[in-house]
Write an enzyme that holds these catalytic residues in place. Structure first.
Site, short mmCIF file in Angstrom:
data_model
loop_
_atom_site.label_atom_id
_atom_site.label_comp_id
_atom_site.label_asym_id
_atom_site.label_seq_id
_atom_site.Cartn_x
_atom_site.Cartn_y
_atom_site.Cartn_z
CD GLU A 135 -2.76 1.38 2.33
OE1 GLU A 135 -3.25 0.48 3.03
OE2 GLU A 135 -3.07 2.33 2.79
CB SER A 231 -2.40 -9.91 6.97
OG SER A 231 -3.68 -8.90 7.54
O1 0CJ Z 1 -4.41 -2.31 2.35
C1 0CJ Z 1 -5.54 -2.66 2.50
C2 0CJ Z 1 -6.39 -1.92 1.54
C3 0CJ Z 1 -5.99 -3.59 3.19
C4 0CJ Z 1 -6.39 -4.78 2.83
C5 0CJ Z 1 -7.10 -5.96 3.64
O2 0CJ Z 1 -6.18 -6.42 4.51
P1 0CJ Z 1 -4.86 -7.20 4.03
O3 0CJ Z 1 -4.50 -8.09 4.93
O4 0CJ Z 1 -4.97 -7.83 2.68
O5 0CJ Z 1 -3.73 -6.07 3.87
P2 0CJ Z 1 -3.08 -5.21 4.97
O6 0CJ Z 1 -1.70 -5.88 4.80
O7 0CJ Z 1 -2.83 -3.82 4.32
O8 0CJ Z 1 -3.49 -5.48 6.23
#
Ligand code: 0CJ
Ligand code: F3S
Length: 336
Positions: A135, A231
């Site tokens: 992100e 995550s």
């Molecule tokens: O970055 C996002 C839009 C969150 C997506 C949902 O969670 P996840 O586990 O795929 O991603 P994160 O590592 O960002 O929490």
């Protein structure tokens, strides 16, 4: 199948909300819909969401996950993951004659737009987030010359800006709220004129799941967070539980990863899951715990969630035709 038993005193506190947020739900359905509409393969750049089970399940249905746009053969469809992509990735897709479906969460897109706007006004943007996370790579790519990554309070000392009167902070959507506030405080001390984002960048789902896990941590001797090791939001929930006083907290992808030794001396288990985690995985953990005397399950509800997002607009077009036309355009032949 585990046998459910309730041993006196042993119980599970189950957090609500937990699991899928609106952006994940939309992204996963988008892959399924694309497979239905166009058939396999549907290429997805990066894991659609950071969850092993989701990725494996979609792979079985014909999704092909790649890390680089260049890995997708020309004339195909590529979907961008919920975490968002930098503008250069859209350019790569155009160069590779790919039709695209953008499953970026609208709440990530909101942060991209804030970055573009502040960069246009020539602000220095301090983006709080974790180095290397998909992100922040995407958000930084919106205005690389204006954005500096700040990875936690310990990073603040080395941050430099061009003009202290024109600085704004933005953030990744899945950070620990408390840690981010610490970083912001440290930044404000250094740059008193620092301005804040127009609205919360840490999304509602991240915030709600952290509030819920804090509540569990008040009573549970063990907190189990279901989620994958990459995550961000799931990892933060483990950290938040520990910071809130839980004696132990662990992240597991599947019930089979739980260590029986964790239950020693534990009467109350707190259970929750990250925003990218389907509830079937939580149900498996409940069964696992039920078979070990933790059959008494009480839901601890700290918020109601009703937000939903409509599917990516591209799913309303014929993308196979579009991809064929892109190739025809290059080779000079006409699309069927
Ligand atoms: O970055 C996002 C839009 C969150 C997506 C949902 O969670 P996840 O586990 O795929 O991603 P994160 O590592 O960002 O929490
Ligand atoms: Fe979006 Fe937040 Fe989920 S940014 S994908 S609603 S964790």
């Amino acid at each position: 199948m585990g046998r459910m038993t309730a041993s006196p005193g042993r119980r599970v506190l189950l957090a609500a909300p937990r699991g899928y947020c609106a952006g994940v739900d939309r992204a996963v359905i988008a892959v399924e819909k694309a497979l239905e509409q166009y058939g396999a393969p549907v290429y997805v750049r990066h894991e659609i969401v950071h969850n092993k089970y989701v990725v494996q399940t979609l792979e079985r249905k014909g999704a092909v996950f790649v890390e680089r746009t260049e890995e997708v053969p020309e004339g195909n469809i590529v979907m961008f993951s919920a975490h968002g992509v930098a503008p250069v990735v859209h350019e790569e897709a155009a160069r590779g004659r790919l039709a695209t479906i953008d499953a970026t969460c609208p709440l990530v897109t909101k942060v991209h737009k804030e970055a573009v706007r502040f960069a246009k006004e020539d602000y220095d943007i301090l983006l709080i987030g974790h180095e290397g996370h998909e992100e922040v790579i995407g958000t930084s790519g919106e205005a690389p010359d204006h954005i500096t990554l700040v990875d936690g309070p310990e990073d603040v000392a080395q941050v430099e800006v061009r003009d202290e009167s024109k600085v704004v902070w933005l953030s990744q959507t899945t950070l620990s709220v408390d840690e981010t506030m610490e970083t912001v405080e440290a930044l404000k001390e250094k740059f008193p004129q620092l301005i804040s984002p127009p609205s919360d960048d840490i999304c509602y789902a991240t915030q709600n799941r952290q509030i819920a896990v804090k509540k569990l941590a008040e009573d549970a001797q063990l907190v189990i967070v279901v989620g994958s090791k990459n995550s961000s939001n799931s990892i933060r929930m483990v950290e938040v539980a520990l910071d809130a006083g839980a004696p132990a907290a662990h992240l597991v992808d599947f019930a089979s990863e739980i260590d029986e030794a964790w239950l020693e001396g534990v009467t109350t288990v707190g259970l929750t899951s990250g925003a990218s985690v389907p509830d079937v995985l939580v149900e498996e953990v409940l069964e696992w715990l039920g078979a070990r005397g933790y059959g008494d399950v009480e839901t601890v509800k700290t918020a109601e969630e009703s937000i939903t997002f409509s599917l990516p607009k591209e799913l309303r077009r014929d993308l196979r035709e579009e991809a064929a036309a892109l190739i025809a355009d290059r080779t000079g032949t006409s699309a069927e």
